[in-house]
Design an enzyme around this catalytic site. Sequence first.
Site, PDB file in Angstrom:
ATOM      1  N   ALA A 176       0.930  -1.331  -0.291  1.00  0.00           N
ATOM      2  CA  ALA A 176      -0.009  -0.058   0.241  1.00  0.00           C
ATOM      3  C   ALA A 176       1.117   1.039  -0.036  1.00  0.00           C
ATOM      4  O   ALA A 176       2.313   1.521   0.463  1.00  0.00           O
ATOM      5  CB  ALA A 176      -0.790   0.238   0.479  1.00  0.00           C
ATOM      6  N   SER A 177       0.536   2.795  -0.549  1.00  0.00           N
ATOM      7  CA  SER A 177       0.931   4.012  -0.261  1.00  0.00           C
ATOM      8  C   SER A 177       2.044   3.560  -1.724  1.00  0.00           C
ATOM      9  O   SER A 177       2.140   3.128  -2.484  1.00  0.00           O
ATOM     10  CB  SER A 177       1.367   4.223   0.848  1.00  0.00           C
ATOM     11  OG  SER A 177      -0.143   4.968   1.397  1.00  0.00           O
ATOM     12  N   GLY A 178       3.681   3.880  -1.082  1.00  0.00           N
ATOM     13  CA  GLY A 178       4.870   3.420  -1.437  1.00  0.00           C
ATOM     14  C   GLY A 178       4.695   2.083  -1.607  1.00  0.00           C
ATOM     15  O   GLY A 178       5.851   1.975  -3.256  1.00  0.00           O
TER      16      GLY A 178
END
Length: 670
Positions: free
Chosen positions: A464-466
Amino acid sequence: MAQILPSPRFTTIHLQTTCSIKCSPSFSIHFSLSPLHLKKPDSFLHKKGSFLGIPTRAFDTESDQTLSNEYEKIGGEVELVDGNGSSSSGDDEDKYPSGEFVFREYNTWKSLFVKLRMLIALPWQRVKKGSVLTMKIRGEISDQLKSRFSSGLSLPQICENLIKAAYDPRISGIYLHIEPLSCGWGKVEEIRRHVLDFKKSGKFIVGYVPACGEKEYYIGSACEELYAPPSAYFQLYGLTVQASFLGGVLEKIGIEPQVQRIGKYKSAGDQLTRKNISDENREMLTALLDNIYGNWVEKISLAKGKKKDDIENFINEGVYEVERLKKDGWITDIKYDDEVLSLLKERLAIPSSKNLPTVDYRRYCRVKKWTLGLTGYRDQIAIIRASGSISRVRGPLSTSSSGIVAEQFIEKIRTVRESKRYKAVVLRIDSPGGDALASDLMWREIKLLAATKPVIASMSDVAASGGYYMAMAADAIVAENLTLTGSIGVVTGKFNLGKLYEYIGFNKEIISRGKYAELAAAEHRPFRADEAELFAKRAKDMYKQFVDKAAFSRSMTVDKMEQAAQGRVWTGHDAASLGLVDAIGGLSRAVAIAKQKANIPPEKQVTLVELSRSSASPLEILREMGNTFVEADEAVKGLIDSVHEMAYSDAVQATMDGILLEKLEGSSYS
C-alpha cells in the site's frame, strides 16, 4: 493506530500509514498511523500492552450488497473468487493464467535420475526414506528468504518445503504444528494454498493446534486431519477493529501536531491529531473487516462442508470446549502430541519400539530443489523481494535485511535489466510504503525494466501507499484476496512544541535569511499562514503525481482513479474490482502470468532465481554486529543532540500506519 483484532486474542492484518516528522537534519521519526494491524487483543495467552484501544466489533456480512452498490457507482466489476482464492472468471482466466499447482508424477527415467542425485547429495541434504517432515509455524513470518544462521520463519522457505516434500520420495507425509501467528492474511492465504497443493501428491498432511484462533484454524482446516490436546486454547470468536488516539495526550503536554494529509481516507496523522475515529476511517476499517471476516466464513464453510450461517452461529456461541469442537467436526480428534506421533507410526507401519523418522523445517530447508529435479530448466525468471518500509538511503543502524533501501533496490533492478539471463521478473512486495521520493525513484527503474522484459508484481500481506507505487510500474499486478493495498495518498507533518517548551522553561531563537528558511527549523511555533500554504501545496503536488501515475499505469482516467484513491486502503479482492489489481492469487499465479507475457508455453517448466537470497556467513554476521555497536553509539549521541530540535519531516510520506524510529528500524534495539 488502527488495529484489526481477531477478538480476544491474536491475529494480525498489517496495515500501516506513516507520517514522517523530522527532528533535525540528522534524526527523523516516522509516525505511521492508520489503517490496520489486524491483530487479536490481549488475553491470558499472550500479554501485550495495548494503548487506548477502542474496539469496534463487526460480525455483519451483509456488507456485500453495500460494497456491490459502491462498485456500481465507481464503474467496476465484481470478480468472483473460488475456494482457493483464484479468480473464477472465464475471461480473466484467459487473460491471466491461474498458475494452479499441478502435481506431475515422475516417469521411470526421471525417478531414477532423482535417486542418483540423492545418492551424491551432501550429508546434510540426505533424508531417511519414509521420513515425516515436521514443521512448526508460529509468530512472525518474513516474506524474505532467511540464511541458515538467521532465526525466524520465512514464507518462501515454508512454501518451498511443501513443494519439495510433495515430490520427495523420501517424505511420506507432513506433521504441521500450527501455533499463534503474527503475520498478515496474505501470508496465511499463501501457506494455506500450498497445504492444499501438497495434498495433490496423495501424501498425508496432519495438523496439530494447541492454541488456535482464526488464522491458525484457517490453515489447519486445509489439512487432511486436525488434532488438538484436551487443554487446547480455542478462541474462534470473530474479529474486531481497534483504533487508538494520542491527540488528547499530546494536548495535555503541550505538543501540537501539524499534519498535512491528502485524501479523505488517509488516516495517517489521525492518531496524533484526533481524539476519536473519523467517519471516513470508520467506513474504511469496517469495509476491510467485513471483507476479511466474510472471506474467513466462506473458506471455512467450504472446507468443513457447513453452511455459512452455521459457521457464524458457532462463532457467536463462543464455543471453547475442545469436546464440542470434535463433536461438531471442527477437529478430527482430541490427542496429545505424543499420541498423534504414535498414530503416524501406526499409519506408516513402524513398530512401537522404534522412533518415527522425522526431518524438521530447518534441516529440510537445506535440501536443494536440484536434488529433487525441481530446477535446472533453461528459461529463468527472476524473483526480486521487497519487504518492509521504504527509505531512500540506508540508516546507520539498519541491517542488510531491514526495509527497502531505494539506492540498493535500484542497483539490483539495473543489474537485472542489463542481464539477458532472465526472461521475466516477478517483483514480490510486502510493504506499507515510506518515503515518497524513494518510491518514485524505484517506480522509474521498475518502469524502465518493464520496457525490456515482462515485470509482474506479486503482493503479500500489504502493498500500500509506497508499496502500491512500486507495483503500479509492473505489467500486471497480482494480489491475495486479503492483501491490503491502495492507500493512494500522501502525508507529512511537524510538531509545534511551543507550549511544551514554555512548560519546561526552554527557549529557542532563530536568526534566518530567506522567507521560508524556518519552515523546517521552527518547531517552537506553529506555521505562519504562508508557510502552511507552501507546506500544503507541496503535499498536494506529490499526491497529484501519485494519482496521475496510478491512472496512467492502470489505464484509467484521473477522475476514475481519484474515486479509488483518496488514501483509502482496499483488500486485494476489492482492489481487483476497482481496477487497481489485475488478478487474485499468490506467487505461482504471478509466475504463470510472467511466463505468458514472456511467450513461454504454460506447460514448460522454468527455473525461479531468487535474487534476494540471504547469504550471510558467520563472519559477515560478526562484522555487522561490530558495525552496529559503533553506529549505535554515534546514533545515540545524535539523538541526544536533536531531542530539542523536533521539526517537520522534509520527506513527504506515502505510507500506512505504525510508529517507526528510522534510525532504529530493523535493529535489535528498536
